[in-house]
Design a protein around this motif. Structure first.
Motif, PDB file in Angstrom:
ATOM      1  N   GLY A 117     -23.617  -4.118   2.592  1.00 44.81           N
ATOM      2  CA  GLY A 117     -24.475  -4.586   1.667  1.00 44.81           C
ATOM      3  C   GLY A 117     -25.391  -3.286   1.333  1.00 44.81           C
ATOM      4  O   GLY A 117     -26.194  -2.975   0.165  1.00 44.81           O
ATOM      5  N   ALA A 118     -25.566  -2.158   2.169  1.00 38.44           N
ATOM      6  CA  ALA A 118     -26.477  -1.051   1.984  1.00 38.44           C
ATOM      7  C   ALA A 118     -25.620   0.053   1.528  1.00 38.44           C
ATOM      8  O   ALA A 118     -26.070   1.173   1.420  1.00 38.44           O
ATOM      9  N   GLY A 119     -24.183   0.023   0.958  1.00 37.97           N
ATOM     10  CA  GLY A 119     -23.349   1.134   0.776  1.00 37.97           C
ATOM     11  C   GLY A 119     -22.547   1.699   1.589  1.00 37.97           C
ATOM     12  O   GLY A 119     -22.103   2.796   1.361  1.00 37.97           O
ATOM     13  N   GLN A 120     -22.814   1.421   3.004  1.00 38.63           N
ATOM     14  CA  GLN A 120     -22.243   2.238   4.059  1.00 38.63           C
ATOM     15  C   GLN A 120     -20.965   1.738   4.220  1.00 38.63           C
ATOM     16  O   GLN A 120     -20.463   0.474   4.466  1.00 38.63           O
ATOM     17  N   ILE A 121     -19.949   2.601   4.391  1.00 37.17           N
ATOM     18  CA  ILE A 121     -18.649   2.320   4.926  1.00 37.17           C
ATOM     19  C   ILE A 121     -18.785   1.935   6.316  1.00 37.17           C
ATOM     20  O   ILE A 121     -18.829   2.664   7.331  1.00 37.17           O
ATOM     21  N   VAL A 122     -18.325   0.679   6.897  1.00 40.48           N
ATOM     22  CA  VAL A 122     -18.595   0.302   8.236  1.00 40.48           C
ATOM     23  C   VAL A 122     -17.140   0.147   8.739  1.00 40.48           C
ATOM     24  O   VAL A 122     -17.195  -0.161  10.050  1.00 40.48           O
ATOM     25  N   ASP A 123     -16.374   0.092   8.152  1.00 41.87           N
ATOM     26  CA  ASP A 123     -14.931  -0.313   8.449  1.00 41.87           C
ATOM     27  C   ASP A 123     -13.811   0.551   7.775  1.00 41.87           C
ATOM     28  O   ASP A 123     -13.851   0.455   6.471  1.00 41.87           O
ATOM     29  N   ARG A 124     -12.815   1.259   8.417  1.00 43.84           N
ATOM     30  CA  ARG A 124     -11.842   1.919   7.672  1.00 43.84           C
ATOM     31  C   ARG A 124     -10.347   1.416   8.412  1.00 43.84           C
ATOM     32  O   ARG A 124     -10.315   1.779   9.719  1.00 43.84           O
ATOM     33  N   TYR A 125      -9.545   0.652   7.884  1.00 42.70           N
ATOM     34  CA  TYR A 125      -8.380   0.229   8.492  1.00 42.70           C
ATOM     35  C   TYR A 125      -7.115   0.497   7.802  1.00 42.70           C
ATOM     36  O   TYR A 125      -7.244   0.787   6.690  1.00 42.70           O
ATOM     37  N   ARG A 126      -6.388   1.066   8.536  1.00 42.62           N
ATOM     38  CA  ARG A 126      -5.033   1.765   8.003  1.00 42.62           C
ATOM     39  C   ARG A 126      -3.793   0.903   8.402  1.00 42.62           C
ATOM     40  O   ARG A 126      -3.773   0.265   9.510  1.00 42.62           O
ATOM     41  N   LYS A 127      -2.960   0.339   7.378  1.00 41.32           N
ATOM     42  CA  LYS A 127      -1.996  -0.399   7.593  1.00 41.32           C
ATOM     43  C   LYS A 127      -1.015  -0.289   8.779  1.00 41.32           C
ATOM     44  O   LYS A 127      -0.450   1.012   8.750  1.00 41.32           O
ATOM     45  N   VAL A 128      -0.597  -1.264   9.414  1.00 43.42           N
ATOM     46  CA  VAL A 128       0.082  -1.036  10.902  1.00 43.42           C
ATOM     47  C   VAL A 128       1.472  -1.254  10.319  1.00 43.42           C
ATOM     48  O   VAL A 128       2.482  -0.285  10.657  1.00 43.42           O
ATOM     49  N   HIS A 129       1.885  -2.449   9.687  1.00 44.40           N
ATOM     50  CA  HIS A 129       3.160  -2.800   9.119  1.00 44.40           C
ATOM     51  C   HIS A 129       3.718  -2.398   7.780  1.00 44.40           C
ATOM     52  O   HIS A 129       3.239  -3.085   6.784  1.00 44.40           O
ATOM     53  N   LEU A 130       4.249  -1.285   7.929  1.00 45.57           N
ATOM     54  CA  LEU A 130       4.598  -0.666   6.373  1.00 45.57           C
ATOM     55  C   LEU A 130       6.177  -1.298   6.140  1.00 45.57           C
ATOM     56  O   LEU A 130       7.170  -1.033   6.833  1.00 45.57           O
ATOM     57  N   PRO A 131       6.047  -2.243   5.196  1.00 40.93           N
ATOM     58  CA  PRO A 131       7.504  -2.683   4.827  1.00 40.93           C
ATOM     59  C   PRO A 131       8.531  -1.722   3.919  1.00 40.93           C
ATOM     60  O   PRO A 131       7.796  -0.585   3.588  1.00 40.93           O
ATOM     61  N   GLY A 132       9.554  -2.107   3.809  1.00 39.69           N
ATOM     62  CA  GLY A 132      10.508  -1.555   2.743  1.00 39.69           C
ATOM     63  C   GLY A 132      11.202  -0.638   3.552  1.00 39.69           C
ATOM     64  O   GLY A 132      11.901  -0.763   4.513  1.00 39.69           O
ATOM     65  N   HIS A 133      11.491   0.610   2.753  1.00 33.39           N
ATOM     66  CA  HIS A 133      12.615   1.542   3.144  1.00 33.39           C
ATOM     67  C   HIS A 133      12.166   3.100   2.977  1.00 33.39           C
ATOM     68  O   HIS A 133      11.444   3.362   2.045  1.00 33.39           O
ATOM     69  N   PRO A 134      12.731   4.041   3.672  1.00 32.00           N
ATOM     70  CA  PRO A 134      12.255   5.469   3.474  1.00 32.00           C
ATOM     71  C   PRO A 134      12.888   6.249   2.341  1.00 32.00           C
ATOM     72  O   PRO A 134      12.600   7.224   1.910  1.00 32.00           O
ATOM     73  N   GLU A 135      13.982   5.743   2.260  1.00 29.43           N
ATOM     74  CA  GLU A 135      15.164   6.623   1.247  1.00 29.43           C
ATOM     75  C   GLU A 135      15.310   5.719  -0.064  1.00 29.43           C
ATOM     76  O   GLU A 135      15.206   4.710  -0.105  1.00 29.43           O
ATOM     77  N   HIS A 136      15.454   6.630  -1.080  1.00 24.65           N
ATOM     78  CA  HIS A 136      15.706   5.849  -2.520  1.00 24.65           C
ATOM     79  C   HIS A 136      16.971   5.111  -2.459  1.00 24.65           C
ATOM     80  O   HIS A 136      18.149   5.543  -1.821  1.00 24.65           O
ATOM     81  N   GLU A 137      16.773   3.963  -2.948  1.00 27.18           N
ATOM     82  CA  GLU A 137      18.032   2.819  -3.038  1.00 27.18           C
ATOM     83  C   GLU A 137      18.247   2.501  -4.319  1.00 27.18           C
ATOM     84  O   GLU A 137      17.704   1.528  -4.783  1.00 27.18           O
ATOM     85  N   PRO A 138      18.878   3.205  -5.079  1.00 24.07           N
ATOM     86  CA  PRO A 138      19.048   2.742  -6.531  1.00 24.07           C
ATOM     87  C   PRO A 138      19.512   1.519  -6.922  1.00 24.07           C
ATOM     88  O   PRO A 138      19.396   1.146  -8.014  1.00 24.07           O
ATOM     89  N   TRP A 139      20.386   0.843  -6.012  1.00 22.68           N
ATOM     90  CA  TRP A 139      20.735  -0.151  -6.090  1.00 22.68           C
ATOM     91  C   TRP A 139      19.710  -1.544  -6.250  1.00 22.68           C
ATOM     92  O   TRP A 139      19.967  -2.542  -7.296  1.00 22.68           O
ATOM     93  N   ARG A 140      18.486  -1.149  -5.897  1.00 23.82           N
ATOM     94  CA  ARG A 140      17.356  -2.244  -6.127  1.00 23.82           C
ATOM     95  C   ARG A 140      16.753  -1.989  -7.449  1.00 23.82           C
ATOM     96  O   ARG A 140      16.728  -1.085  -8.241  1.00 23.82           O
ATOM     97  N   PRO A 141      16.285  -3.338  -8.044  1.00 27.32           N
ATOM     98  CA  PRO A 141      15.718  -3.360  -9.444  1.00 27.32           C
ATOM     99  C   PRO A 141      14.404  -2.374  -9.430  1.00 27.32           C
ATOM    100  O   PRO A 141      14.018  -2.119 -10.489  1.00 27.32           O
ATOM    101  N   PHE A 142      13.625  -2.647  -8.204  1.00 28.14           N
ATOM    102  CA  PHE A 142      12.856  -1.630  -7.934  1.00 28.14           C
ATOM    103  C   PHE A 142      12.582  -1.274  -6.582  1.00 28.14           C
ATOM    104  O   PHE A 142      13.203  -1.973  -5.766  1.00 28.14           O
ATOM    105  N   GLN A 143      11.885  -0.108  -6.226  1.00 31.38           N
ATOM    106  CA  GLN A 143      11.977   0.330  -4.896  1.00 31.38           C
ATOM    107  C   GLN A 143      10.703  -0.274  -4.048  1.00 31.38           C
ATOM    108  O   GLN A 143       9.749  -0.805  -4.733  1.00 31.38           O
ATOM    109  N   HIS A 144      10.685  -0.059  -2.909  1.00 32.24           N
ATOM    110  CA  HIS A 144       9.717  -0.472  -1.916  1.00 32.24           C
ATOM    111  C   HIS A 144       9.234   0.592  -0.885  1.00 32.24           C
ATOM    112  O   HIS A 144       9.722   0.423   0.234  1.00 32.24           O
ATOM    113  N   LEU A 145       8.827   1.936  -1.435  1.00 30.31           N
ATOM    114  CA  LEU A 145       8.729   3.257  -0.448  1.00 30.31           C
ATOM    115  C   LEU A 145       7.767   3.134   0.202  1.00 30.31           C
ATOM    116  O   LEU A 145       7.312   4.344   0.530  1.00 30.31           O
ATOM    117  N   GLU A 146       7.202   2.254   0.896  1.00 28.77           N
ATOM    118  CA  GLU A 146       5.864   2.481   1.709  1.00 28.77           C
ATOM    119  C   GLU A 146       6.454   3.288   2.923  1.00 28.77           C
ATOM    120  O   GLU A 146       5.616   4.049   3.405  1.00 28.77           O
TER     121      GLU A 146
END
Ligand code: CDT
Length: 310
Positions: A117-146
């Motif tokens: 409430g005082a405007g201080q960043i008190v926590d910074r969390y980085r996502k652990v479980h990254l879903p999806g796939h690393p390469e372009h998969e053109p068969w998909r209607p949309f990618q999920h390249l996290e």
């Protein structure tokens, strides 16, 4: 002393590819103001709240990807949001794509911050479980390249002392993993803030599309109950650049009950009084960790080897 946190889940409707961060932040300020009028102490925004959910696009040029990342926070686009929340004395959290340096290297994380409430960043969390796939998969209607665009967090889960209790964060796909909630509960979290962007269509298993809303609430409610904590699930919802994102933002009590749930697929505030002392209803009884937990029987959980098949 009362440990009630009046919590607002600030669901957001779609953000188009060409919507500016300043425009998204302006929408967030409007939601913050609405929550303030309802007396909220905490406002929780979704995952990647400042931009469209860009991992749906394959971008061969890294400069195009990097254009979705923030190198500092607060920054020019979000300083009004920080200033308004500070003036109102309201804590808030939101997700964004973070580019930063550590260990002498450049890193890109799917990040959520919690600001007090005082405007201080008190926590910074980085996502652990990254879903999806690393390469372009053109068969998909949309990618999920996290898996292509983000580094998985090496920092794990944690809870911070703020708002009179212990608050933890997780992001989207994390909410499907029981380990997320148990790690956070063992870190002492009494409330977990979880923003999400969840397409209704899952290209590798489309027969589950009709179950997306069910699986969302199943995960949030099971995580809350099995760990005796409040869970705040907050969607970016609606048709975003042709991709149908589920809504269903919900505030879940430590009993696993949904206390309040969003009714629309757009910008919407839902509010509940979350009494952190209610965690004891579960933690002093059925899930009294000190009395009943048997970690010696759970050794495979944290082992790296693949589990036995069959
Ligand atoms: N943003 C995010 O993590 N979304 C995933 C989509 C399904 S996996 C491709 C989720 O778990 O909701």
């Amino acid at each position: 002393m009362s440990r009630v946190v009046r919590t607002a889940a600030a669901q957001m409707g779609p953000i188009s590819r060409d919507e500016t961060r300043a425009s998204a932040a302006e929408r967030m300020v409007a939601l913050l103001d609405q929550a303030a009028r309802q007396g909220a102490n905490l406002v929780v925004f979704p995952e990647l709240a400042l931009t469209s959910f860009f991992p749906r696009w394959f971008m061969p040029d890294q400069a195009d990807v990097d254009a979705f990342f923030e190198t500092e926070m607060p920054n020019a686009a979000t300083e009004t949001l920080f200033a308004r929340a500070r003036a109102l004395g309201i804590a808030f959290s939101f997700g964004y794509a973070e580019m930063c340096q550590h260990d002498g290297k450049l890193h890109r994380y799917n990040t959520a911050i919690l600001v007090d409430g005082a405007g201080q960043i008190v926590d910074r969390y980085r996502k652990v479980h990254l879903p999806g796939h690393p390469e372009h998969e053109p068969w998909r209607p949309f990618q999920h390249l996290e898996k292509r665009y983000f580094d998985p967090s090496p920092f794990g889960f944690h809870a911070v002392d703020t708002l009179g209790g212990k608050i933890g964060q997780a992001i989207c796909n994390d909410r499907r993993w029981p380990e997320t909630y148990r790690e956070l509960a063992l870190a002492g979290a009494e409330m977990v803030l979880i923003g999400y962007n969840t397409p209704r269509h899952y290209p590798p298993a489309p027969k589950h599309d009709h179950l997306q809303d069910f699986h969302n609430h199943l995960s949030l409610q099971a995580g809350a109950y099995a760990n005796g904590m409040w869970v705040i699930g907050v969607a970016k919802a609606g048709i975003e650049e042709g991709c149908d994102l589920i809504g269903g933002s919900a505030i879940v009590a430590p009993t696993g009950e949904i206390v309040v749930q969003a009714q629309t697929l757009g910008d919407e505030i839902i509010v509940a009084d979350c009494d952190l002392d209610r965690c004891a209803e579960i933690r002093a009884n059925i899930f009294d960790f000190a009395k009943h937990r048997r970690p010696e029987a759970y050794t495979r959980i944290a082992a790296k080897d693949a589990p036995a098949k069959g």
